[in-house]
Enzyme design. Structure first.
Site, short mmCIF file in Angstrom:
data_model
loop_
_atom_site.label_atom_id
_atom_site.label_comp_id
_atom_site.label_asym_id
_atom_site.label_seq_id
_atom_site.Cartn_x
_atom_site.Cartn_y
_atom_site.Cartn_z
N ASP A 294 40.00 40.35 37.15
CA ASP A 294 40.57 39.06 36.76
C ASP A 294 40.71 38.23 38.04
O ASP A 294 39.93 38.42 38.98
CB ASP A 294 41.91 39.24 36.04
CG ASP A 294 42.20 38.12 35.05
OD1 ASP A 294 42.21 36.95 35.48
OD2 ASP A 294 42.44 38.40 33.86
N HIS A 328 37.77 36.45 38.11
CA HIS A 328 37.69 35.21 37.32
C HIS A 328 37.85 33.99 38.22
O HIS A 328 37.34 32.92 37.92
CB HIS A 328 38.77 35.20 36.25
CG HIS A 328 38.53 36.20 35.16
ND1 HIS A 328 39.36 36.33 34.07
CD2 HIS A 328 37.55 37.13 34.99
CE1 HIS A 328 38.91 37.29 33.28
NE2 HIS A 328 37.81 37.78 33.82
#
Length: 478
Positions: A294, A328
């Site tokens: 992430d 991300h």
């Protein structure tokens, strides 16, 4: 330190003012924003410890012992070191299976080169629940693998490894996604849904259920953080490698004065954010390596009603000389940013991976609200990223069920001397359709090559400009 006292402390500073960099011995030009950032970094002091050592084997730890035996021994060593005024608690060479560890004031947990703290895979070991935040919402949840609450002057250092042992076979599948190993029946839950606790906790937040009634259980399947410091002061993590976290890797929440230095973070699970300072102030992150599932670094300040109830912003965060691989986003603000954020310096970083989606990302929505301001980025080198070098998005998570009467604001965002060799967009801005809440964005002396679709902006913005911005070698105006 209670939250109300920390709130008083954090609210003493105003935007780009206060005493943080006044502690520096150098005279600072208040017109030089980067000199202010450097002086702030210098003012963030590492904790100090007496010259005393407590070896975990002297308290009953053994390389062949079970997790509970070693957990008791390690926590006993930490407790005794703290009670005796502090010192080093040494984890020697080798692999040490353990349950959750609680850090205390004036203790430096030192992992010797070649040592590994290997955390138990038994969920029952992470009971009883403790006070924390989960995705910006206040609750009591499973004990983080390493936890501290209300402590000051402590650290985790050394060249060893902290391994949460999370994988698609353990912890990660609890997110409910098949690509992380979820299959029906793997975890018996309250309502048959593996990720049942997440919507339930969100509903509690929207209905303003008292925090003392938000007691999460094993069946609610909310994975614990690898490292969570809560209401702490003057802390450091240095040198160690952190791997395979069930959830966020490093989560300082309501923390003042923290250093994360020379740390390697490798965790590819769901929500494996690398370092998420939340409602925290004066944080230095330098010389670290991030390879995550992430966001590499994500700055938070509470979610929706809970963020507004406590209302402690994050501020004064420096990121320098870091390397980001997968993630991300490289350096991200949001999405749980309700109390707002001021003053970010990102300098001299390298980011490169086909699985790195964005370089600098700001994300919020009309549930979160929050004022995000004073973002300064320079001398960042990007090999490639998947979507955009800079992305500002005020329409994040459109499906969230919430009160949407809190428009977020983003202002004073500055990129200078940032280069990139491959991306879908250079600058991507998604503003609000009915309010001009993105303003004063400057992209200066930047060169983005291999850009497929140029720049893109939707919604209302004001004073979004560029100076000497090259897209695929051609000078471009925002």
């Amino acid at each position: 330190m209670h939250i109300r006292n920390l709130c008083t402390l954090l609210c003493l500073s105003t935007i780009l003012s206060g005493n943080a960099w006044a502690k520096s011995n150098k005279k600072v030009d208040k017109n030089d924003i980067w000199a202010q950032g450097a002086a702030l970094a210098e003012s963030i002091k590492a904790p100090e410890f007496p010259d005393k050592e407590f070896v975990i084997t002297d308290f009953g730890a053994s390389k062949t012992a079970d997790a509970i035996t070693n957990m008791v021994a390690i926590n006993k060593a930490i407790e005794e070191a703290s009670n005796k005024g502090g010192g080093r608690v040494l984890v020697p060479y080798g692999q040490w299976l353990t349950g959750p560890i609680t850090l205390k004031s004036n203790v430096n947990l030192v992992l010797e080169n070649g040592s590994t703290l290997l955390f138990s895979r038994e969920r029952e070991h992470y009971l009883p629940v403790v006070r924390t935040r989960w995705e910006g919402i206040d609750c009591y949840n499973l004990r983080p693998l390493i936890y501290a609450n209300g402590e000051k002057n402590f650290a985790i250092t050394g060249q060893g490894t902290i391994d949460g042992q999370a994988s698609n076979d353990y912890w990660w599948y609890s997110c409910g996604a098949s690509w992380y190993g979820y299959k029906a029946g793997l975890l018996k839950t309250n309502n048959g849904n593996t990720n049942s606790g997440r919507p339930m906790l969100g509903k509690m937040e929207q209905e303003k259920v008292p925090v003392d009634e938000r007691i999460m259980t094993i069946a609610d399947a909310l994975r614990p953080q690898l490292v969570n410091f809560y209401e702490c002061e003057q802390v450091m993590i240095e040198g160690v490698t952190l791997r395979n976290s069930p959830f966020w890797v490093i989560h300082p929440c309501f923390v003042n004065n923290m250093i994360v230095r020379g740390v390697t973070i490798i965790s590819h699970g769901p929500n494996s954010d690398g370092c998420d300072p939340e409602c925290s102030k004066n944080v230095l992150i330098e010389d670290c390596y991030f390879d995550t599932g992430d966001d590499c670094i994500a700055i938070k300040s509470g979610r929706n009603n809970d963020g507004r109830a406590i209302d402690i912003r994050s501020e004064n965060i420096i990121v320098r000389r870091c390397k980001m691989k997968n993630g991300h986003g490289g350096v991200v603000i949001g999405s749980e940013i309700t109390s707002g954020f001021s003053n970010l310096w990102v300098e001299d970083c390298d980011m490169d991976s086909p699985e790195l989606e964005r370089v600098i990302r700001i994300k919020s929505n009309t549930c979160r609200g929050g004022v995000i301001e004073n973002v300064f980025v320079r001398n960042v080198r990007v090999g490639q990223c998947k979507e955009a070098v800079l992305k500002i998005n005020l329409d994040y998570d459109r499906k969230e069920v919430c009160d949407r009467s809190f428009p977020p604001v983003v202002r004073n965002v500055n990129l200078e001397n940032v280069t990139s060799q491959k991306s879908k967009y250079g600058v991507l801005i998604i503003g609000l359709e009915d309010k001009t809440n993105v303003e004063d964005v400057m992209v200066k002396n930047c060169s983005f090559n291999g850009v497929q679709l140029g720049n893109k902006s939707t919604g209302l913005t004001k004073n979004v400009k560029s100076q000497n911005l090259l897209i695929n070698g051609k000078k471009t105006e925002l």
